[in-house]
Design a protein around this motif. Structure first.
Motif, PDB file in Angstrom:
ATOM      1  N   HIS A 157     -11.307  -1.281  -5.577  1.00 55.19           N
ATOM      2  CA  HIS A 157     -10.825  -2.468  -4.875  1.00 55.19           C
ATOM      3  C   HIS A 157      -9.971  -2.084  -3.666  1.00 55.19           C
ATOM      4  O   HIS A 157      -9.183  -2.900  -3.207  1.00 55.19           O
ATOM      5  CB  HIS A 157     -10.034  -3.354  -5.830  1.00 55.19           C
ATOM      6  CG  HIS A 157     -10.893  -4.045  -6.836  1.00 55.19           C
ATOM      7  ND1 HIS A 157     -11.062  -5.409  -6.872  1.00 55.19           N
ATOM      8  CD2 HIS A 157     -11.662  -3.557  -7.811  1.00 55.19           C
ATOM      9  CE1 HIS A 157     -11.890  -5.715  -7.840  1.00 55.19           C
ATOM     10  NE2 HIS A 157     -12.268  -4.606  -8.436  1.00 55.19           N
ATOM     11  N   LEU A 170     -10.047  -4.389  -0.796  1.00 58.59           N
ATOM     12  CA  LEU A 170      -9.715  -5.794  -1.070  1.00 58.59           C
ATOM     13  C   LEU A 170      -8.233  -5.996  -1.354  1.00 58.59           C
ATOM     14  O   LEU A 170      -7.668  -7.025  -1.004  1.00 58.59           O
ATOM     15  CB  LEU A 170     -10.513  -6.296  -2.275  1.00 58.59           C
ATOM     16  CG  LEU A 170     -12.026  -6.219  -2.145  1.00 58.59           C
ATOM     17  CD1 LEU A 170     -12.671  -6.665  -3.436  1.00 58.59           C
ATOM     18  CD2 LEU A 170     -12.491  -7.074  -1.004  1.00 58.59           C
ATOM     19  N   SER A 171      -7.609  -5.034  -2.020  1.00 53.59           N
ATOM     20  CA  SER A 171      -6.220  -5.220  -2.445  1.00 53.59           C
ATOM     21  C   SER A 171      -5.451  -3.939  -2.123  1.00 53.59           C
ATOM     22  O   SER A 171      -6.061  -2.918  -1.809  1.00 53.59           O
ATOM     23  CB  SER A 171      -6.172  -5.515  -3.953  1.00 53.59           C
ATOM     24  OG  SER A 171      -6.751  -4.445  -4.651  1.00 53.59           O
ATOM     25  N   PRO A 172      -4.122  -3.982  -2.193  1.00 56.01           N
ATOM     26  CA  PRO A 172      -3.346  -2.775  -1.924  1.00 56.01           C
ATOM     27  C   PRO A 172      -3.796  -1.612  -2.797  1.00 56.01           C
ATOM     28  O   PRO A 172      -4.130  -1.790  -3.961  1.00 56.01           O
ATOM     29  CB  PRO A 172      -1.918  -3.185  -2.257  1.00 56.01           C
ATOM     30  CG  PRO A 172      -1.894  -4.632  -2.026  1.00 56.01           C
ATOM     31  CD  PRO A 172      -3.255  -5.136  -2.359  1.00 56.01           C
ATOM     32  N   ASN A 222      -8.565  -5.806   3.204  1.00 55.29           N
ATOM     33  CA  ASN A 222      -7.331  -5.041   3.256  1.00 55.29           C
ATOM     34  C   ASN A 222      -7.290  -4.279   4.580  1.00 55.29           C
ATOM     35  O   ASN A 222      -8.033  -3.330   4.794  1.00 55.29           O
ATOM     36  CB  ASN A 222      -7.302  -4.071   2.076  1.00 55.29           C
ATOM     37  CG  ASN A 222      -6.028  -3.266   2.025  1.00 55.29           C
ATOM     38  OD1 ASN A 222      -5.140  -3.448   2.849  1.00 55.29           O
ATOM     39  ND2 ASN A 222      -5.937  -2.379   1.072  1.00 55.29           N
ATOM     40  N   ASP A 257       0.831  -1.211   0.000  1.00 61.94           N
ATOM     41  CA  ASP A 257       0.000   0.000   0.000  1.00 61.94           C
ATOM     42  C   ASP A 257       0.856   1.247   0.000  1.00 61.94           C
ATOM     43  O   ASP A 257       0.648   2.170  -0.790  1.00 61.94           O
ATOM     44  CB  ASP A 257      -0.890   0.009   1.247  1.00 61.94           C
ATOM     45  CG  ASP A 257      -2.053  -0.924   1.120  1.00 61.94           C
ATOM     46  OD1 ASP A 257      -3.111  -0.459   0.694  1.00 61.94           O
ATOM     47  OD2 ASP A 257      -1.893  -2.113   1.429  1.00 61.94           O
ATOM     48  N   HIS A 267     -14.090 -10.453   0.943  1.00 68.75           N
ATOM     49  CA  HIS A 267     -13.582 -10.672  -0.414  1.00 68.75           C
ATOM     50  C   HIS A 267     -14.598 -10.311  -1.486  1.00 68.75           C
ATOM     51  O   HIS A 267     -14.301 -10.418  -2.672  1.00 68.75           O
ATOM     52  CB  HIS A 267     -13.129 -12.122  -0.643  1.00 68.75           C
ATOM     53  CG  HIS A 267     -11.942 -12.494   0.188  1.00 68.75           C
ATOM     54  ND1 HIS A 267     -10.666 -12.128  -0.156  1.00 68.75           N
ATOM     55  CD2 HIS A 267     -11.839 -13.173   1.341  1.00 68.75           C
ATOM     56  CE1 HIS A 267      -9.834 -12.582   0.761  1.00 68.75           C
ATOM     57  NE2 HIS A 267     -10.518 -13.211   1.687  1.00 68.75           N
TER      58      HIS A 267
END
Lengths: 182, 153
Positions: free
Chosen positions: B37, B40-42, A133, A49, B112
């Motif tokens: 997203h 959910l993701s970086p 996340n 990130d 997710h």
């Protein structure tokens, strides 16, 4: 660890080039190397990130810096530097180095952080917020106040840039210099 | 001094313009992907917002000021930024219905899934609007409102 040290050495070389470069554009590009190294270091330290944010911010700052400096060609001025200033710089450099060395000896090693507060976030983040996340969960849920402050800082920065760069006030003073004191 | 030149040629060469026409949509789409997203993701609102701002910066650099501002004008940028700020504050205030400021009041959904994590995706979108608008406004201010371009015009 070797990858991290390689990146750090490249960053130091880039910083030295940025300081020593005669040309402003070369200096800006060398600063870009430092930022790229920083984002790679974040990636090596398993913080994707931070790496993504650092990378995109670095790109936009290099674009803005290049656009701002590309045809200005500021001359380097070395007059005004006296031996006394050199001594002062040396003293401050050594002081920062000593303090920095003492601080870094207290920092836990890479990969084994102190987890007093963050333990809770990692353990209960998914259940509390539903976000996979955990970085997003912390930024926008647990530490929403911080993000609000960050947004305020950005807003203030935009206001400041627009206030400094706006053409209205400048044009007035040019055409009607008498009204400038009002 | 360079404004006259800019006004005549309007941007860079044909090669740059063609490549930009092909790539700018992909950059914008990638930014939107990063934002949507974010939980959910970086990535997330800040990174995605900067990528979206970069796609518009790309347009300004390649096509010149006039044509690019037909796509997103200065006032449009300002209203986007303000909309982001208001939206983020509204989400924070909506937390009061669940008890406190910034409470995650929406249902969390299934992990997710794209529609999960309650208010976090909405906050991401708000932050994205804010960051994209803010950074593009700074870029416009530095490019458009500099003293040199004024003297030329």
């Amino acid at each position: 660890m070797i990858a991290l040290y390689t990146i750090l050495v490249v960053m130091i070389i880039g910083a030295v080039i940025a300081i020593e470069a005669r040309d402003l554009l070369s200096a800006v590009i060398a600063v870009g190397t430092v930022g790229l190294g920083l984002s790679l270091a974040a990636l090596v330290a398993k913080a994707p990130d931070v790496a993504i944010t650092q990378l995109v911010v670095e790109i936009i700052s290099v674009v803005i810096l290049i656009r701002a400096t590309i045809r200005i060609g500021l001359p380097r001025s070395t007059h005004g530097s006296t031996p006394l200033l050199g001594v002062v710089a040396l003293v401050f450099g050594i002081a920062v180095l000593v303090v920095g060395a003492r601080v870094f000896s207290e920092i836990p090693p890479l990969g084994a952080p102190h987890m007093r507060v963050s333990e809770t976030y990692v353990a209960e983040g998914l259940e509390d917020t539903g976000a996979v996340n955990v970085v997003s969960a912390i930024l926008l849920d647990f530490r929403g106040y911080d993000t609000l402050g960050e947004a305020t800082v950005l807003f203030a920065a935009v206001m400041g840039v627009l206030a400094v760069a706006r053409p209205v006030g400048r044009r007035k003073t040019r055409t009607e210099p008498n009204h400038a004191n009002k | 001094m360079r404004t006259n030149e800019d006004n005549c040629t309007e941007g860079m060469s044909l090669i740059v313009k063609t490549i930009t026409r092909l790539s700018v949509g992909l950059i914008l789409l990638y930014g939107i992907y990063i934002v949507l997203h974010g939980h959910l993701s970086p990535g997330g609102g800040f990174a995605g917002g900067v990528i979206i701002a970069l796609s518009f910066v790309h347009l300004v650099l390649a096509f010149g000021k006039r044509q690019a501002f037909g796509t997103l004008s200065e006032s449009g940028t300002a209203s986007l930024e303000s909309l982001g700020a208001v939206l983020f504050l509204a989400i924070a205030l909506a937390g009061f219905s669940g008890g406190y400021f910034f409470a995650n009041v929406l249902p969390h959904g299934e992990p997710h899934a794209l529609l999960s994590a309650g208010t976090i995706p909405l906050s991401n979108i708000a932050i994205c609007l804010k960051v994209a608008g803010g950074l593009f406004a700074i870029f416009i201010a530095l490019v458009l409102l500099n003293p040199e371009s004024e003297q030329g015009s």
